[in-house]
Write an enzyme that holds these catalytic residues in place. Structure first.
Site, PDB file in Angstrom:
ATOM      1  N   LYS A   1      17.820 117.046 -44.184  1.00 21.99           N
ATOM      2  CA  LYS A   1      19.010 116.331 -44.238  1.00 21.99           C
ATOM      3  C   LYS A   1      18.855 115.160 -43.157  1.00 21.99           C
ATOM      4  O   LYS A   1      17.899 114.873 -42.535  1.00 21.99           O
ATOM      5  CB  LYS A   1      20.123 117.287 -43.626  1.00 21.99           C
ATOM      6  CG  LYS A   1      20.532 118.515 -44.503  1.00 21.99           C
ATOM      7  CD  LYS A   1      21.733 119.344 -43.931  1.00 21.99           C
ATOM      8  CE  LYS A   1      22.962 118.699 -43.543  1.00 21.99           C
ATOM      9  NZ  LYS A   1      23.626 117.658 -44.460  1.00 21.99           N
ATOM     10  N   GLY A   2      20.033 114.365 -43.424  1.00 22.61           N
ATOM     11  CA  GLY A   2      20.064 113.245 -42.558  1.00 22.61           C
ATOM     12  C   GLY A   2      19.936 111.882 -43.223  1.00 22.61           C
ATOM     13  O   GLY A   2      19.763 110.934 -42.482  1.00 22.61           O
TER      14      GLY A   2
ATOM     15  N   GLU B   1      25.887 117.316 -38.225  1.00 24.35           N
ATOM     16  CA  GLU B   1      25.787 118.543 -38.973  1.00 24.35           C
ATOM     17  C   GLU B   1      24.975 119.693 -38.512  1.00 24.35           C
ATOM     18  O   GLU B   1      25.267 121.073 -38.858  1.00 24.35           O
ATOM     19  CB  GLU B   1      24.826 118.011 -40.234  1.00 24.35           C
ATOM     20  CG  GLU B   1      25.638 116.937 -40.844  1.00 24.35           C
ATOM     21  CD  GLU B   1      24.946 116.351 -42.056  1.00 24.35           C
ATOM     22  OE1 GLU B   1      25.688 115.584 -43.048  1.00 24.35           O
ATOM     23  OE2 GLU B   1      23.836 116.190 -41.858  1.00 24.35           O
TER      24      GLU B   1
HETATM   25  C1  5RP Z   1      23.897 112.980 -44.381  1.00 25.95           C
HETATM   26  C2  5RP Z   1      23.397 114.260 -45.092  1.00 25.95           C
HETATM   27  C3  5RP Z   1      23.747 114.441 -46.395  1.00 25.95           C
HETATM   28  O1  5RP Z   1      24.382 115.706 -46.440  1.00 25.95           O
HETATM   29  C4  5RP Z   1      22.513 114.273 -47.302  1.00 25.95           C
HETATM   30  O2  5RP Z   1      21.946 113.075 -47.205  1.00 25.95           O
HETATM   31  C5  5RP Z   1      22.962 114.227 -48.891  1.00 25.95           C
HETATM   32  O3  5RP Z   1      23.639 113.273 -49.288  1.00 25.95           O
HETATM   33  P1  5RP Z   1      24.146 113.667 -50.717  1.00 25.95           P
HETATM   34  O4  5RP Z   1      25.120 114.517 -50.805  1.00 25.95           O
HETATM   35  O5  5RP Z   1      25.076 111.942 -50.797  1.00 25.95           O
HETATM   36  O6  5RP Z   1      23.356 113.249 -51.853  1.00 25.95           O
HETATM   37  O7  5RP Z   1      22.168 114.840 -44.493  1.00 25.95           O
HETATM   38  O8  5RP Z   1      23.255 113.071 -42.974  1.00 25.95           O
END
Ligand code: 5RP
Length: 234
Positions: A102-103, A111
């Site tokens: 994530k991130g 998170e």
């Molecule tokens: C933010 C995150 C998001 O949850 C991850 O990037 C997924 O994003 P998306 O649902 O827009 O695909 O970790 O830091």
């Protein structure tokens, strides 16, 4: 870097985001993740709150705070509610053992805090996020003062670090906590737990984006259905 435009509709993300809202019931303290998939969950929870669902929520970013306020969800803080019933969040990559990176939105530190405070941690994603093994870059939130030390330490463990640059500002992305983001590639990650532990030991990294504490994954598919995967680790 992938397109993060939340105004672009994704039926797969929408299906997963909305399905996870069924896990939320009256009286719960809910952790609200960040990203375009979780945005669907937040809107759906807002609709249910308008129909009488009684919840309070802890946010993980300015983005989820703004969406939750817009949706009419009552907010609380982690300081007031350090125990969360369920956290729902997105993912950049998910392996077959439900280890997650994530991130992508630079929100992984809060998170991770919220996921660790939660009794149940649920990931919502579209099927493009699934992979047999992790090979996505790992976002690292880094103290600006320590950036060159972290660069060196990542290279020492055979990683390839890149400072994340902003798209509508000159210079680096600054996280909601006032830190830099370094995206570190390690090729195929054969042992996510070992890499997670190595990264946790590097001074100057506030938090890294490997999550090994996922309970369930909701995957929105192209056929409109939602697949549910349960972790075997707990
Ligand atoms: C933010 C995150 C998001 O949850 C991850 O990037 C997924 O994003 P998306 O649902 O827009 O695909 O970790 O830091």
């Amino acid at each position: 870097m992938k397109d993060r435009n939340p105004s672009r509709e994704s039926p797969e993300k929408k299906a997963a985001g909305i399905a996870a809202a069924d896990l939320v019931s009256d009286g719960m303290v809910v952790g609200l993740g960040t990203g375009s998939t979780t945005a669907y969950t937040i809107s759906e929870l807002g609709r249910r709150v308008a129909r009488g669902l009684d919840i309070i929520a802890v946010v993980t970013s300015y983005q989820s705070e703004m969406l939750a306020i817009q949706a009419g969800i009552t907010l609380t803080s982690l300081a007031e509610h350090p125990e969360i019933d369920i956290a729902i969040d997105g993912a950049d990559q998910i392996d077959s053992n439900l280890n997650v990176i994530k991130g992508g939105g630079a929100a992984h530190t809060r998170e991770k805090v919220v996921s660790c405070a939660a009794k149940r941690f649920v990931i919502v994603a579209d099927e493009s996020k699934m992979s047999d093994q992790l090979d996505h870059y790992v976002p690292l939130e880094v103290l600006p003062y320590a950036r060159e030390l972290v660069f060196k330490k990542i290279k020492d463990i055979c990683g390839d670090p890149v400072l994340r640059l902003a798209s509508k500002k000159d210079g680096p992305v600054i996280s909601d906590n006032g830190n830099f983001i370094i995206d570190a590639s390690f090729g195929m990650i054969h042992d996510p737990l070992a890499l997670s532990e190595n990264l946790s030991h590097i001074t100057g990294i506030v938090e890294h984006g490997i999550f090994i504490n996922v309970d369930d994954v909701y995957i929105g598919k192209k056929n409109g259905k939602v697949g549910m995967l349960k972790s075997q680790k707990k």
